[in-house]
Design a protein around this motif. Structure first.
Motif, mmCIF file in Angstrom:
data_model
loop_
_atom_site.group_PDB
_atom_site.id
_atom_site.type_symbol
_atom_site.label_atom_id
_atom_site.label_comp_id
_atom_site.label_asym_id
_atom_site.label_seq_id
_atom_site.Cartn_x
_atom_site.Cartn_y
_atom_site.Cartn_z
ATOM 1 N N GLU A 34 101.780 37.265 19.378
ATOM 2 C CA GLU A 34 101.064 36.161 18.732
ATOM 3 C C GLU A 34 99.934 35.611 19.594
ATOM 4 O O GLU A 34 99.125 34.820 19.123
ATOM 5 N N GLN A 35 99.884 36.021 20.864
ATOM 6 C CA GLN A 35 98.869 35.441 21.747
ATOM 7 C C GLN A 35 97.779 36.442 22.106
ATOM 8 O O GLN A 35 97.062 36.274 23.095
ATOM 9 N N HIS A 71 107.686 34.323 13.709
ATOM 10 C CA HIS A 71 106.316 34.241 14.213
ATOM 11 C C HIS A 71 105.482 35.264 13.456
ATOM 12 O O HIS A 71 105.658 36.472 13.627
ATOM 13 N N HIS A 98 99.704 28.898 14.438
ATOM 14 C CA HIS A 98 99.956 29.122 15.864
ATOM 15 C C HIS A 98 98.725 28.688 16.649
ATOM 16 O O HIS A 98 97.811 28.070 16.102
HETATM 17 C C1 GLC Z 1 106.221 30.257 23.941
HETATM 18 C C2 GLC Z 1 105.075 31.140 23.499
HETATM 19 C C3 GLC Z 1 104.585 30.737 22.130
HETATM 20 C C4 GLC Z 1 105.738 30.633 21.161
HETATM 21 C C5 GLC Z 1 106.778 29.680 21.704
HETATM 22 C C6 GLC Z 1 107.996 29.535 20.839
HETATM 23 O O1 GLC Z 1 105.783 28.985 24.286
HETATM 24 O O2 GLC Z 1 104.045 31.080 24.432
HETATM 25 O O3 GLC Z 1 103.643 31.660 21.696
HETATM 26 O O4 GLC Z 1 105.286 30.212 19.924
HETATM 27 O O5 GLC Z 1 107.198 30.136 22.949
HETATM 28 O O6 GLC Z 1 108.875 28.615 21.418
#
Ligand code: GLC
Length: 450
Positions: A35-36, A24, A83
Motif C-alpha cells: 500500500e505504500q 488494505h 490510505h
Molecule cells: C502501518 C503501515 C500502514 C498500515 C498500518 C495498519 O502503519 O505503515 O501502511 O496501514 O500499519 O495498521
C-alpha cells in the motif's frame, strides 16, 4: 466526549466478536507491491495517478469478500476507505482522486457496506488522516497554506463517511503524522510544533463523529479520545485494562496491501497462535488481507483464511465471547506467558484449552484451580476420563495419540467455579502434598512451566 450509552455497552459486541478482518485495498493494488508503493518508490503524482484507471474491481468483489469473512469466522471487517496516498474508495466531493471518478467508476465503500451488512458483519472504516498528496505534508513552511486545507479535507471526508453509509461500527484512524515529520531532515525545517490532536483537531473531529454515529467505536490513532488501542504486528495487553485489538499481516515483509510475490508468509498455525494469544489476554485480533486489484483474495492468503475458517467452524466457541477470567492476570493487566501446552480461554466455569503443543493421550492440568468436573474434545462426542492426582492436578485421559486436528485441537473443560491460576508454590509439591492458597489467586500470574 459526548456519546450515547456507557463505554462498556458500546464495546460489548466488540469484546464478544474477538476476530475481525482488515482489508488494505486501493488503486495501489494494481502495482502489487504493497500500500505504500508511491512513497517507497518516490513516484511523482503524475506517474502514480494514472494507475487508478487500471484499477477495475469485479462487480461482485464486496459480496465475495463478505463471504470470505463469514467463512473465515470474522465478525467484522475494516476497509481502508483512504490510505496515505489520498485515494478514496468512496465518492467524495472534495477531489476526483477517488473510485467513482477513476477506473472503478463506482463508490466502493457503498458496495462494501452493503455487502457486509447483508452478510451480518459489522462494518469498520480505516481512514488515514495523512494524505501524501499535499505538498504541505513535506514542507509545511513553503506550503503553509495547505495546512488548514488538509485538516478541512479530513473533516469533510469524515463527515461524508459518517453520513452516507448508514451506521458505521468502527472508525479506524491511522497516519496522524504532523506535517514535516516524515520528511524531517530533508527539507531543513522543523515539524509543526503542535501535538497531533491539536493539529488534526481530533477532539472536535471525534465529537462530530460521535454526534453522527452515537454507537461507533473509535481507535486510538487520531490523538483524540479513543475506545480501543491498536498494537501493531504484536500482541500486548493494555496496561490500563482498556479494550485493544492487535492488527497483523499474513506476511512478514510487512506489507498490508496486495503483494504479488510475497515470499515469507505465516503458516495457518502461526496466524492461529497469534489470534489465540490476543484472545486469551482479552484482546481482539484483526487479521489483514490485501486483495488483488480485482478485489479477490490471492490464493496464498486464501489458503490461510480457508484453514482458519475450517478451524473456527469447529472451535469457534473457544474464541467468541471468551475472557481471560483469572487465568492470565498480572497485577490487573491481562498478561503472562501462555500455559504449558497451549492457551486457555474462559466463559465462566467453562474453559477451553487450545493445544499448540500436543501431549499425546494424556494431559495433566496443573496449577489451575478449582477442581475439574468434566472434559471433552471439541468436534467429538463423549467425555474424556478424569483422574485426580496429587498436587491439585487432574489427569485427562483418552485423548487420541496424535493431534485430532491438523491445526490446534481444543478441549472444553468444566471447572467447579471460574478457573484461576495457582502459582504460589511451596516445597510441598516435591512430596506431592501441595495445597493451594486460594486467597491470592486473583492477583497472581500463571508461572512458566517448570
Ligand atoms: C502501518 C503501515 C500502514 C498500515 C498500518 C495498519 O502503519 O505503515 O501502511 O496501514 O500499519 O495498521
Amino acid at each position: 466526549m459526548s456519546h450515547n450509552g456507557s463505554d462498556a455497552t458500546r464495546l460489548e459486541w466488540f469484546g464478544k466478536a474477538r476476530f475481525g478482518l482488515f482489508v488494505h485495498w486501493g488503486m495501489y493494488s494494481v502495482l502489487g507491491r504493497g500500500e505504500q508503493v508511491m512513497i517507497r518508490d518516490l513516484m511523482p503524482r503524475a506517474e502514480y495517478d494514472p494507475h487508478a484507471d487500471r484499477f477495475r474491481p469485479r462487480a461482485d468483489w464486496a459480496e465475495r469478500l463478505a463471504e470470505r469473512a463469514v467463512h473465515t469466522g470474522a465478525k467484522y471487517v475494516v476497509l481502508t476507505t483512504r490510505h496515505h496516498d489520498g485515494y478514496c474508495l468512496f465518492d467524495t466531493e472534495t477531489h476526483d482522486f477517488n473510485a467513482a471518478h477513476t477506473g472503478p467508476g463506482r463508490d466502493l465503500v457503498a458496495e462494501f457496506v452493503d455487502a457486509m451488512r447483508r452478510a451480518g458483519l459489522r462494518v469498520g472504516f480505516y481512514y488515514s488522516l495523512l494524505n501524501w498528496r499535499w505538498p504541505g505534508v513535506w514542507d509545511p513552511v513553503k506550503h503553509a497554506g495547505d495546512l488548514p486545507r488538509m485538516v478541512e479535507e479530513v473533516r469533510s471526508q469524515i463527515r461524508e463517511l459518517m453520513t452516507r453509509y448508514g451506521s458505521v461500527d468502527i472508525l479506524w484512524y491511522d497516519g496522524a503524522a504532523l506535517p514535516g515529520s516524515a520528511a524531517h531532515g530533508m527539507w531543513g525545517g522543523h515539524p509543526i510544533d503542535r501535538g497531533r490532536a491539536a493539529f488534526w483537531r481530533s477532539e472536535e473531529l471525534n465529537a462530530m463523529v460521535r454526534e453522527l454515529q452515537p454507537n461507533i467505536l473509535i481507535n486510538n490513532r487520531s490523538g483524540g479520545g479513543a475506545d480501543f488501542g491498536t498494537p501493531e504486528q504484536r500482541v500486548t495487553g493494555d496496561p490500563a485494562g482498556k479494550a485493544w485489538e492487535t492488527c497483523m499481516t499474513v506476511n512478514y515483509a510487512p506489507g498490508w496491501g496486495f503483494i504479488r510475490y510475497s515470499l515469507a508468509n505465516k503458516t495457518p498455525g502461526e496466524v492461529l497462535f497469534n489470534l489465540m494469544d490476543a484472545v486469551r489476554l482479552g484482546g481482539n485480533f484483526l487479521l489483514n488481507v490485501g486483495p488483488r486489484p480485482d478485489g479477490l483474495i490471492d490464493p496464498r492468503e486464501g489458503r490461510i483464511l480457508e484453514e482458519l475458517g475450517r478451524w473456527m467452524a469447529k472451535h469457534g466457541e473457544a474464541v467468541y465471547g471468551t475472557k481471560p477470567e483469572r487465568l492470565y492476570p498480572l497485577r490487573g493487566r491481562a498478561q503472562g506467558p501462555m500455559y504449558h501446552y497451549g492457551m486457555w480461554t474462559c466463559k465462566g466455569t467453562t474453559a477451553y484449552f487450545t493445544f499448540f503443543y500436543y501431549p499425546g493421550t494424556e494431559l495433566v492440568i496443573s496449577k489451575i484451580g478449582p477442581g475439574v468436573r468434566s472434559a471433552r474434545l471439541l468436534g467429538s462426542e463423549g467425555d474424556l476420563e478424569l483422574v485426580p492426582m496429587s498436587n491439585c492436578r487432574t489427569l485427562i485421559r483418552g485423548l487420541p495419540e496424535t493431534p485430532p486436528d491438523p491445526l490446534a485441537p481444543v478441549i472444553q473443560v468444566e471447572f467447579e467455579a471460574p478457573p484461576y491460576a495457582l502459582t504460589e508454590l511451596d516445597a510441598n509439591w516435591l512430596d506431592g502434598t501441595f495445597e493451594p492458597r486460594v486467597s491470592g489467586a486473583a492477583d497472581t500470574e500463571v508461572s512458566r512451566s517448570v
